[in-house]
Design a protein around this motif. Structure first.
Motif, PDB file in Angstrom:
ATOM      1  N   GLU A   7       0.817  -1.209   0.000  1.00 49.63           N
ATOM      2  CA  GLU A   7       0.000   0.000   0.000  1.00 49.63           C
ATOM      3  C   GLU A   7       0.856   1.267   0.000  1.00 49.63           C
ATOM      4  O   GLU A   7       0.535   2.244  -0.681  1.00 49.63           O
TER       5      GLU A   7
ATOM      6  N   GLU B 191       2.087   1.703  -3.558  1.00 53.91           N
ATOM      7  CA  GLU B 191       1.018   2.040  -4.487  1.00 53.91           C
ATOM      8  C   GLU B 191       0.603   3.500  -4.322  1.00 53.91           C
ATOM      9  O   GLU B 191       0.343   4.200  -5.298  1.00 53.91           O
ATOM     10  N   GLU B 192       0.547   3.957  -3.076  1.00 56.46           N
ATOM     11  CA  GLU B 192       0.156   5.343  -2.805  1.00 56.46           C
ATOM     12  C   GLU B 192       1.142   6.331  -3.414  1.00 56.46           C
ATOM     13  O   GLU B 192       0.766   7.440  -3.802  1.00 56.46           O
ATOM     14  N   MET B 193       2.411   5.953  -3.501  1.00 56.34           N
ATOM     15  CA  MET B 193       3.443   6.853  -4.023  1.00 56.34           C
ATOM     16  C   MET B 193       3.977   6.389  -5.376  1.00 56.34           C
ATOM     17  O   MET B 193       5.086   6.715  -5.762  1.00 56.34           O
ATOM     18  N   ARG B 194       3.178   5.599  -6.086  1.00 56.81           N
ATOM     19  CA  ARG B 194       3.643   5.002  -7.338  1.00 56.81           C
ATOM     20  C   ARG B 194       4.135   6.053  -8.337  1.00 56.81           C
ATOM     21  O   ARG B 194       5.213   5.917  -8.923  1.00 56.81           O
TER      22      ARG B 194
END
Length: 217
Positions: free
Chosen positions: A132, A135-138
């Motif tokens: 997570e 993904e949040e900082m992808r």
């Protein structure tokens, strides 16, 4: 077992255990990691303390409440197949040193460098935390060749730099505000070695004027 990794984790756990009433609690602890804590032992403890370490950011710590749960470290249940699953999901290969780190003990936040907090590894959510966060900082990290493994104080992410496809990727921290990049270490093992060389953080009573400001007797 890499002795640097073992030493870092064991000493990090030992440090927070000494101050568990300020550093080892939360409201969402995995059932198999809950420690039966004697809350009466906090009766004469200050409600706030300061965490200090040379050349590091300071931090105000809060005393746990009776509604908080205290955690304990447990043996790791992380498997090679679980790690491969994450690698395949993100299309990367972790350095062997980081794989060993993931497979040695479950714990929440530990540290020897008070500015660098690697992600928690609870039994029930360690994969979820790692996935997570990235993904949040992808868009700002992962898509540019960086993989987050922790936080730098409250203003940056600690990351692997996979841009050069090195077997032992270097470690950088990237600021949230302006995405400035600074090298922290040449590889993961060296990052832990640097932390082991530091003088241990200390917890100190607040100065009188701060106690007055917070209404502490």
């Amino acid at each position: 077992m890499n002795e640097v990794i073992k030493d870092y984790i064991d000493k990090g756990i030992a440090f927070v255990e000494k101050h568990k009433e300020y550093l080892m609690y939360g409201d969402d602890i995995a059932k198999d990691m809950i420690y039966e804590f004697d809350y009466s032992s906090t009766k004469n403890k200050s409600s706030k303390m300061e965490l200090e370490q040379e050349n590091a950011s300071g931090e105000l710590l809060e005393l746990l409440k009776s509604t908080d749960k205290v955690w304990k470290a447990t043996n790791s249940s992380v498997t090679d197949s679980q790690i491969i699953e994450i690698e395949e999901y993100f299309n990367l290969t972790f350095p062997n040193s980081y794989k060993e780190y993931l497979k040695y003990k479950h714990f929440y936040t530990i540290f020897l460098n008070s500015d660098i907090r690697l992600f928690s590894k609870p039994t029930d959510k360690w994969k979820e935390i790692l996935v997570e966060a990235n993904e949040e900082m992808r868009e700002v990290l992962l898509d540019k060749g960086y993989f987050a493994i922790g936080y730098y104080s409250d203003y940056g992410a600690v990351c692997f730099d996979f841009r050069n496809n090195k077997e032992e990727a270097s470690i950088v921290f990237i600021t949230y505000e302006d995405l400035q990049i600074e090298l922290l270490s040449e590889n993961f093992t060296h990052l832990l070695e640097q932390a082991l060389e530091l003088k241990e953080p200390t917890l100190k009573e607040l100065k009188p004027w701060k106690k007055k400001m917070y209404g502490i007797e």
